[in-house]
Scaffold this motif. Structure first.
Motif, PDB file in Angstrom:
ATOM      1  N   UNK A   1       0.829  -1.209   0.000  1.00 27.63           N
ATOM      2  CA  UNK A   1       0.000   0.000   0.000  1.00 27.63           C
ATOM      3  C   UNK A   1       0.858   1.252   0.000  1.00 27.63           C
ATOM      4  N   UNK A   2       2.119   1.107   0.462  1.00 30.96           N
ATOM      5  CA  UNK A   2       3.018   2.247   0.576  1.00 30.96           C
ATOM      6  C   UNK A   2       4.448   1.802   0.306  1.00 30.96           C
TER       7      UNK A   2
ATOM      8  N   UNK B   1       7.080   2.974  -9.797  1.00 29.91           N
ATOM      9  CA  UNK B   1       6.004   2.600  -8.874  1.00 29.91           C
ATOM     10  C   UNK B   1       4.656   2.907  -9.543  1.00 29.91           C
ATOM     11  N   UNK B   2       3.762   1.933  -9.596  1.00 27.81           N
ATOM     12  CA  UNK B   2       2.441   2.180 -10.188  1.00 27.81           C
ATOM     13  C   UNK B   2       1.692   3.308  -9.465  1.00 27.81           C
ATOM     14  N   UNK B   3       0.864   4.024 -10.187  1.00 29.55           N
ATOM     15  CA  UNK B   3       0.133   5.169  -9.628  1.00 29.55           C
ATOM     16  C   UNK B   3      -0.817   4.791  -8.507  1.00 29.55           C
ATOM     17  N   UNK B   4      -1.237   3.534  -8.423  1.00 29.49           N
ATOM     18  CA  UNK B   4      -2.175   3.140  -7.372  1.00 29.49           C
ATOM     19  C   UNK B   4      -1.479   2.732  -6.064  1.00 29.49           C
TER      20      UNK B   4
END
Length: 148
Positions: free
Chosen positions: A4-5, A20-23
């Motif tokens: 998540x982070x 790093x993916x945007x989500x």
């Protein structure tokens, strides 16, 4: 399961943000310490000052510790270089380390504080209050790097 982070070093933020993916949320060690030991809101407002720096403005860069400087030191080389690239201005940078926080901070347009990994929140908050009471903007390394 994806994270998540992701926490990265401030100096690698630009490179890491590209992979790093945007989500997935991305932050840096210095941003976490800004919130943990300082005042993140104050540091973000201070970083905005970078855009308004003018030729010959003085910026104080503070380190809480006395580490050995390298050829590409973050306080004496990288942050000044980033700010000069961002502003296109000739800024005067002064540096202090350890407990050498000056009493006459009125001469500075901006104070940039380290991540404070080697000091406590009481000391950082004291420096933030002094800056705020004097009308001098303050930010920290990670927030300044993120702004630039």
């Amino acid at each position: 399961m994806k994270p998540r982070l992701i926490i990265t070093d401030s100096q690698a933020f630009n490179s890491v943000s590209k992979i790093v993916p945007n989500d997935i949320n991305l932050t840096s060690f210095s941003i976490l310490f800004a919130r943990f030991k300082g005042d993140l809101k104050e540091f973000v407002q201070g970083a905005d000052t970078i855009a308004n720096l003018q030729n010959n403005d003085k910026v104080l860069i503070c380190e809480s510790c006395t580490h050995h400087q390298t050829d590409d030191d973050i306080a004496t080389v990288k942050i000044p270089r980033l700010i000069k690239q961002k502003t296109g201005k000739e800024i005067i940078f002064e540096h202090v380390a350890s407990n050498d926080f000056p009493t006459n901070i009125e001469q500075y347009k901006l104070i940039i504080h380290c991540g404070a990994c080697m000091t406590n929140s009481k000391e950082v908050m004291s420096r933030i209050r002094r800056a705020k009471n004097t009308g001098i903007k303050i930010t920290n390394y990670g927030t300044a790097i993120a702004f630039c």
